[in-house]
Each structure stands twice: as structure tokens, then as C-alpha cells.
Design a protein around this motif. Structure first.
Motif, PDB file in Angstrom:
ATOM      1  N   TYR A  20       0.861  -1.185   0.000  1.00 19.99           N
ATOM      2  CA  TYR A  20       0.000   0.000   0.000  1.00 19.99           C
ATOM      3  C   TYR A  20       0.897   1.235   0.000  1.00 19.99           C
ATOM      4  CZ  TYR A  20      -3.806  -3.163   1.229  1.00 19.99           C
ATOM      5  OH  TYR A  20      -4.735  -4.174   1.230  1.00 19.99           O
TER       6      TYR A  20
ATOM      7  N   PHE B 112       0.350   4.262  -0.192  1.00 17.59           N
ATOM      8  CA  PHE B 112      -0.114   5.458   0.516  1.00 17.59           C
ATOM      9  C   PHE B 112       0.101   5.367   2.026  1.00 17.59           C
ATOM     10  CE2 PHE B 112      -3.526   2.469  -0.157  1.00 17.59           C
ATOM     11  CZ  PHE B 112      -4.031   2.307   1.108  1.00 17.59           C
ATOM     12  N   LEU B 113       0.531   4.190   2.512  1.00 20.79           N
ATOM     13  CA  LEU B 113       0.831   4.050   3.947  1.00 20.79           C
ATOM     14  C   LEU B 113       2.322   4.283   4.168  1.00 20.79           C
ATOM     15  CD1 LEU B 113      -1.138   0.817   4.982  1.00 20.79           C
ATOM     16  CD2 LEU B 113      -1.860   3.180   5.242  1.00 20.79           C
TER      17      LEU B 113
ATOM     18  N   MET C  47       6.041   7.791   3.412  1.00 19.96           N
ATOM     19  CA  MET C  47       5.118   6.966   2.616  1.00 19.96           C
ATOM     20  C   MET C  47       5.903   5.969   1.769  1.00 19.96           C
ATOM     21  SD  MET C  47       1.895   8.931   1.116  1.00 19.96           S
ATOM     22  CE  MET C  47       0.928  10.077   2.040  1.00 19.96           C
TER      23      MET C  47
ATOM     24  N   SER D  90       5.462   5.007  -1.098  1.00 19.60           N
ATOM     25  CA  SER D  90       5.615   5.426  -2.506  1.00 19.60           C
ATOM     26  C   SER D  90       7.002   6.006  -2.779  1.00 19.60           C
ATOM     27  CB  SER D  90       4.540   6.445  -2.869  1.00 19.60           C
ATOM     28  OG  SER D  90       4.629   7.558  -2.021  1.00 19.60           O
ATOM     29  N   SER D  91       7.660   6.511  -1.735  1.00 20.10           N
ATOM     30  CA  SER D  91       8.985   7.103  -1.961  1.00 20.10           C
ATOM     31  C   SER D  91      10.119   6.110  -1.663  1.00 20.10           C
ATOM     32  CB  SER D  91       9.150   8.348  -1.092  1.00 20.10           C
ATOM     33  OG  SER D  91       9.135   7.993   0.271  1.00 20.10           O
TER      34      SER D  91
END
Lengths: 207, 559
Positions: free
Chosen positions: A41, A43-44, A84, A86-87
Motif C-alpha cells: 500500500y 499510501f501508507l 510513505m 511510494s517514496s
């Protein structure tokens, strides 16, 4: 099939005395799973993801906190756990996936290419951890295309090719089966799968 | 510039639609007929419209009426470049928003022998594929056909050229906007620190609301006609704005000013060229976009012993609900869910605020209060329920491999849908009561009905969402199969009417709704009770169906 997701055509899979098909949820509680290309996920944050996984496996708060902190420190993710996902780099995502598989102390580990994208230190930690866990009686089933890793880490190796099991055993048994004494797993694999025409292929490519 | 490379890059973008269409990916065969059906259909429709308009024009016997028709057509031609520009801008920007969730950094130009010019041109052309291109074909073929009857073929040729140029202008602007917003948003997040999540949430919300309001203003009621009238008059006043130069070229041509026509046409082309090179430079500078690290939490980690636990949810169920809440506030492609209730308030408000000259009557005020109190929550329940499983995307493997039972999955997902939709109903209800000022008893009745609809439609759509879940994420998250949405959407509509019908009968009998029929009086409490019973039955039946679907879903790994 081991997780009870696909019904076998025949036979059955027993995981820690539970038939996977009959009670897949009970089986999943005992299993730690690392897929080949895990989608997390994004976004977590790393910490939120591990907290989520801990809750999914029903860990109590203090136990969950202690384990997450230990693993984050060991995998050198401290300082980035609040960012996050995503990074994160691919290696950091792999570390989070591995931690989430180890977090609930499973009795069986199913790992698909577990060391991919890991930095040398983390790869060494995971390898040593897996050896210790195996010594404690935890079964690890690992699938990999890196034959050096398989040879270095596994007690028993299954060679699969085009959906068929070609050989199963320890290195000594595999060497005997391939009639290649003293050879490494790569040579055994190429011999057993009939794909040892490597030299001709390379020469053709160089033309 | 290598044109073949540009075409290859555009075709790659076109092929990304295969994943959206959910076609079988193994032994895949392209069906070219379907690929070009949209454009062929637009062309045929355009010709039919042109033929119809042309026949009507020639059939009109009155010369004054014919002149009026001719002038109307000229006015329409004149407004086309700006109309196409606005519509193309909205479509291309919306398409970009939908792709925001997917990591959209284009890295190919860095390691393949592709220049930034080729990459930018391909990207600009690719924005136009789909609805914008179909619109150009539709308008173009209609204009070309009708121009034969109007004996205005040269004007039609210039208009079609202006249409194509306007669409390209819009697409180039979107390309510049895309690169800038990626860079700007990255910089804002970086400097926002821990507030970045909320900056992102509110920023995306405001941006989407502005777009939807603009869209509804243009497409609803007399919006388009008002725009056509406005464009024709405002174009002359704003001649110095490069975006209207194409329209100015057309206006000059209509007035027989050939020199001005050439000047404005060339100036437009020059402007497009300048914009294109700005896009190329921006892509070269900021093209390789890496999402910034958003730090959400710092300091000691304290596991939450939650409020949800006290409500009777297990740690597993509470974890999934918390995770979903974070998904809907942090994932930009899910934020449109928040836009819908706001749009559903804004839409009737715009309709009844006198913008389109619609008079406000007691009937419309009653409709407004009923709409704002009932619709947002019910629509939210349907939307959330339908996508709540598919939004997991590729991460759904975690559900397949985790010890989560069908009962827990349905319970936590259903609870999330209900909690979220109830919050929306309460917030929108408060706004609706302030705006429409219904009497207290009407407000209470409508709120009760809204809750009944949320519970029932939430269960129906959750069952649908599980059955029709689609985990495709590239090039945009699909979440649910379109056919499933269509079929179950109609079912939801029928069930919503069934639940609401006792109240509707009561309203007709009490003459709140003026209908030329006389019905026996139905007591309000009886009507609500019947409505509640229907809602309960629907909820019970479809919750069971959702459970059954969840059991099947968990034993069948789809990815």
C-alpha cells in the motif's frame, strides 16, 4: 495450494497438521509469505503498513511494537519508517515485505525471490535469519532463479522445469542424479533440464 | 525529429487501453474494428447531423428564416475553436488526473535514442486519443457536410483546420500543465513536511471541484448555448489573448478580411509552436519525476488501541477500516469520491440559483432539500461499495495470503461504506438544511430515509463490488468491471425507488407532489415503517449475497 487458494486436482496439502483446503484461514495464520513482486500500500508509511499487518495477524500491541522496532533497526529502516512507501526504493520495499512475513513468527515461510533488490548487509541478515529460523524448526520454502543462493542456503532443492519436478534432494543426491560429481547447482540444472547448449547460443549471438 | 518514433510512441499509449478494456492478455489479438469504432461512429454521426441540418436548411421556404439559420451556423462555426479548446482541455486534464495514481514518470527518453521533442510530441498527440479526437471528427464531419448545403466550403475547411489546431493547443497546454504540476506539487509536499497529506488532500479536492463546476456549467442546461453566444462577442474584446486567435482568424475570414485571416492563422501556429517548445524544455528539465518522500509520522511508535475496537470490531477488521480511511484521504485517484457529494450539492444549486434563468418555486425548493439530504449519502454508499474491493489493486495479494475470513472482510468493508456514507449524509444534510430550509419533520424523515438507503444500497453495491472487482491499475485504476456497474447500478436504482416508494405515495397523497391522481392517505409513520421493512429485507438478502461472494473471492486468487 499451500495457502488454500487453489484446489488441487488430486491429493492434499497439510500445513502444520491442518489441511489447507479445509481451513485456509488457520493455515494462513501459520504462514509468512513473500511474493515475487509484492505490491504494497504505497499510501501508507512503512510503519503504518507493518502495524496493519501486525493487526491482521492479531499480534498484541506490545509484542507488535517490540518486533516492528527490532526489525526496523536490523534492516536499517530507522528514520524512514514514517515516510510513505511510494517514496521507498525497491530494496526498502523488499525489506518491508520480508519484515511483514516474519512479524507474526510463522511456522512456515513461503518466499519467492526473497533476496532480490536487497543491499549486501540486509541480504546477509536475511540469510542468517533464515538459517537460525530453520534451526528452530521453521520450514522455509524458497523459490529462486539465483542458483548460487539456492546451493548456499537450501538443505533440499527441487529443480522444476516447464511445470515438472525434475529432481528433489540435497546437493549430493542431485549430483548423483545428474551424474556430475563435484559440480555446482548451475551445471546440474542445465544438465537435468537439457539446456546445456549455452556455448552454442553465445557463439551464435556473437556472430 | 523522427516521425516514425513519434508514431510508435503514440501507438504504445493507445495500446495501454488494452489493460483498461480488460481484454484477455494471453494469446491476445487486436480487434482493429473495435479500436476504430469510436472514430468511425463519430464520423458517421457527424455526417448524419450535417445531412439533417443541411436538409432542414434547404427545406425552409422562408428566406428570412434561412438567413437566420445561416447566421446561426456561422456563429456556431465561430465558437467552435474555443469550444473545442475548452472541451479538449477538460478531457485531457481529467485523463491526466485519472493517471495520477500510477507512477507516471516517463524514463524512456533517458536510455532509448528518443529526443525530448519526439517524446513531447508523442505525449501531446496521445492526450488527444479517445474522446477529444472523436469530438474533432464528429464536429469536423458535421461541418464539412453541412457546408455543402450552406455553400460555405472554404469557411468549413478553415473551421476544421481551427478545430484541429485548437485541440492540439489544448493538448500542449495540458502537457505543460502536467510537467509543472508534478514539479510544483513535489516542491509543495517537500516543504509541507507532515502537513503534506492534508495539503495534497485539500489541493486535489479544490482542483477537482473547480473542474467539475466548470464542466457542469458548460454542459448542463443552457450552458453551452450561453457559451456560444458569449464566445462570439467576447472573442473580439479579448483579441490579444493568443488562445482566441484561431477564432479571430475565422471571424476575419467571415468578414472578408483576408490579410487579418492570414495574420491570425500564422500567429496561432506560431503560438502553438512556442507552447510546444516550452513543453519540450520543461520535459527536458523536469521530465524525470520522482515522488517526494512524504513524512507522515515522526517520533516514538505507539500502537493504537482504537475506538473501533470498542465498537465491536476485531483488531483485523479495525486495521482494514483504518487502512481504507487512509486510502481515501491519501490516494489521489480515489479522491473523486469526495467530489461527488459536493457536486451533487452544487449541481442543483447552480440549476436553481437563477444562473440558467430557472425560477425558484416551492416545488423546486422541496426537490432541492430532498435531493441534498437523500442523494449524496445514497450515491456515496453505491460508489464506495462498488469500488471498495477493487481499490485494493495489486495489493490484494495480502488479503489472499492473510488469515482474513469472508465474514470479517464483508463486515469491515461494509462498516467502512456505512460510516463514510453516514458522515457524508450528516455533513451534506446540515448544508442542505441551511440552504433549502425544510421543516424539521421533513428534514428528519429525509435523514431517516437516507440512512435506510445507505444501509440497503451499501449491501447491494458491496456484493457487486466483490463479484465485479477488477484489480487493473495501469494505465489507470479500473476497480470494477463496467458491465457489472451498469447492471447493478440499474438494480440499485430500482431498489432505491422501492424503498422510497411508500414515502413517495405519502407525498402524493398529501399533495406535496402535485400529480393528477388521487391516492388513499398513507400515514407518515406507516410509510416510514414500510420503507424500513423493505430496506431491512434488501440489506439482509444482499449482505448474505456479499458474504457468499466474499467466500468465493477469497478462495480464488485473481492475480
Amino acid at each position: 495450494m499451500i495457502l488454500g487458494l487453489i484446489k488441487p486436482d488430486s491429493g492434499s496439502v497439510n500445513v502444520v497438521c491442518t489441511k489447507a483446503e479445509d481451513d485456509p484461514v488457520a493455515v494462513k495464520r501459520q504462514v509468512g509469505y513473500v511474493p515475487e513482486s509484492p505490491r504494497l500500500y504505497d499510501f501508507l508509511t512503512g510503519l503504518e503498513y507493518l502495524d496493519f499487518v501486525g493487526d491482521i495477524y492479531g499480534l498484541d500491541a506490545s509484542e507488535k511494537k517490540a518486533r516492528i522496532e527490532e526489525y526496523l533497526e536490523a534492516m536499517e529502516l530507522e528514520g524512514r519508517e514514517g515516510d510513505m512507501i511510494s517514496s521507498y526504493s525497491q530494496g526498502m520495499k523488499q525489506k518491508i515485505t520480508l519484515i511483514s512475513a516474519f512479524l507474526h513468527k510463522p511456522k512456515l515461510l513461503l518466499l519467492d525471490e526473497p533476496l532480490s533488490s536487497l543491499d549486501p548487509r540486509s541480504a546477509r541478515i536475511v540469510k542468517d535469519l533464515l538459517r537460525k529460523l530453520t534451526a528452530q524448526g521453521i520450514t522455509t520454502i524458497m523459490s529462486t532463479h539465483v542458483l548460487e543462493i539456492a546451493q548456499a542456503m537450501c538443505d533440499r532443492i527441487a529443480i522444476m522445469y516447464e511445470g515438472r519436478l525434475l529432481a528433489l534432494g540435497n546437493m549430493k543426491e542431485l549430483r548423483q542424479k545428474a551424474r556430475l560429481p563435484g559440480s555446482d547447482l548451475e551445471d546440474i540444472f542445465l544438465k537435468l533440464t537439457g539446456t546445456e547448449d549455452v556455448r552454442e547460443v553465445v557463439e551464435a549471438l556473437l556472430k | 525529429m523522427n516521425w516514425k518514433t513519434v508514431l510508435r510512441l503514440v501507438s504504445v499509449d493507445v495500446k495501454s487501453g488494452r489493460l483498461i478494456r480488460g481484454q484477455r492478455l494471453r494469446r491476445y489479438r487486436e480487434r482493429r474494428l473495435f479500436q476504430y469504432l469510436l472514430y468511425g461512429g463519430a464520423c458517421v454521426l457527424g455526417i448524419v447531423i450535417g445531412l439533417g441540418a443541411g436538409t432542414l436548411y434547404t427545406a425552409v421556404p422562408d428566406p428570412d428564416l434561412r438567413t437566420l439559420f445561416y447566421e446561426g451556423a456561422r456563429l456556431l462555426f465561430l465558437s467552435f475553436p474555443i469550444m473545442v479548446l475548452i472541451y479538449s482541455l477538460i478531457f485531457t486534464m481529467m485523463s491526466q488526473i485519472q493517471r495520477m495514481g500510477v507512477r507516471s514518470s516517463i524514463q524512456l527518453p533517458y536510455w532509448l535514442p528518443i529526443t525530448w521533442e519526439e517524446h513531447t510530441l508523442a505525449s501531446t498527440l496521445a492526450h488527444l486519443i479517445g474522446v477529444p479526437l472523436a469530438s474533432i471528427i464528429l464536429f469536423g464531419s458535421a461541418i464539412a457536410t453541412v457546408s455543402i448545403y450552406l455553400e460555405a466550403v472554404p469557411l468549413a475547411i478553415l473551421t476544421i483546420f481551427a478545430l484541429v489546431a485548437s485541440a492540439f493547443l489544448a493538448s500542449t497546454t495540458t502537457e505543460i500543465f502536467r510537467v509543472l504540476q508534478a514539479r510544483l506539487i513535489g516542491a509543495v509536499y517537500k516543504s509541507s513536511g507532515r502537513a503534506a497529506v492534508w495539503v495534497r488532500f485539500l489541493g486535489s479536492l479544490l482542483f477537482l471541484i473547480a473542474f467539475y463546476v466548470a464542466w457542469f456549467a458548460l454542459t448542463s442546461g443552457g450552458g453551452s448555448i450561453a457559451l456560444i453566444e458569449m464566445v462570439a462577442s467576447a472573442q473580439q474584446a479579448g483579441w490579444f489573448v493568443p488562445y482566441v486567435w484561431l477564432g479571430m482568424a475565422l471571424a476575419s475570414f467571415m468578414n472578408g478580411l483576408l490579410a487579418q485571416t492570414i495574420i491570425f492563422s500564422l500567429a496561432s501556429l506560431l503560438f502553438i509552436l512556442v507552447l510546444f517548445y516550452v513543453a519540450v524544455k520543461l520535459n527536458a528539465k523536469f521530465g524525470l519525476y520522482e515522488p517526494p518522500a512524504i513524512t507522515v509520522s515522526r517520533g516514538a511508535y505507539v500502537p493504537k488501541v482504537g475506538f473501533l475496537g470498542r465498537l465491536g470490531f476485531s483488531s483485523l477488521e479495525a486495521a482494514v477500516i483504518r487502512k481504507d480511511f487512509k486510502a481515501f484521504t491519501r490516494r489521489r485517484e480515489l479522491m473523486y469520491v469526495f467530489i461527488m457529494p459536493l457536486v451533487f450539492i452544487l449541481m442543483p444549486l447552480m440549476q436553481y440559483s437563477g444562473i440558467y434563468g430557472t425560477p425558484v418555486t416551492p416545488g423546486s425548493s422541496r426537490f432541492l432539500s430532498a435531493w441534498i439530504l437523500l442523494a449524496p449519502g445514497a450515491i456515496m454508499a453505491v460508489m464506495l461499495g462498488t469500488i471498495i474491493i477493487g481499490e485494493e489493486g495489486g495489493s490484494v495479494w495480502l488479503f489472499f495470503s492473510s488469515p482474513i475470513t469472508a465474514r470479517s472482510l464483508v463486515k469491515c468493508k461494509y462498516a467502512f461504506v456505512i460510516i463514510f456514507s453516514c458522515i457524508v449524509t450528516l455533513v451534506c444534510g446540515a448544508i442542505g438544511i441551511l440552504i433549502a430550509r425544510p421543516s424539521p419533520d421533513i428534514a428528519v424523515v429525509l435523514l431517516i430515509e437516507s440512512m435506510l438507503l445507505i444501509f440497503a444500497l451499501g449491501a447491494v453495491s458491496l456484493g457487486t463490488g466483490i463479484k465485479g472487482a477488477d484489480f487493473t491499475e495501469v494505465p489507470r485504476p479500473r476497480m470494477v468491471r463496467p458491465l457489472t456497474v451498469l447492471v447493478y447500478g440499474l438494480l440499485c436504482l430500482v431498489l432505491a425507488l422501492a424503498i422510497f416508494s411508500p414515502l413517495l405515495l405519502h407525498a402524493v397523497a398529501m399533495e406535496y407532489i402535485p400529480l393528477p391522481v388521487s391516492l388513499p392517505k398513507l400515514d407518515l409513520y406507516v410509510a416510514i415503517s414500510i420503507s424500513a421493512v423493505i430496506a431491512l429485507v434488501v440489506t439482509f438478502v444482499f449482505y448474505k449475497i456479499a458474504l457468499k461472494n466474499a467466500e468465493e473471492f477469497l478462495i480464488k486468487a485473481e492475480i
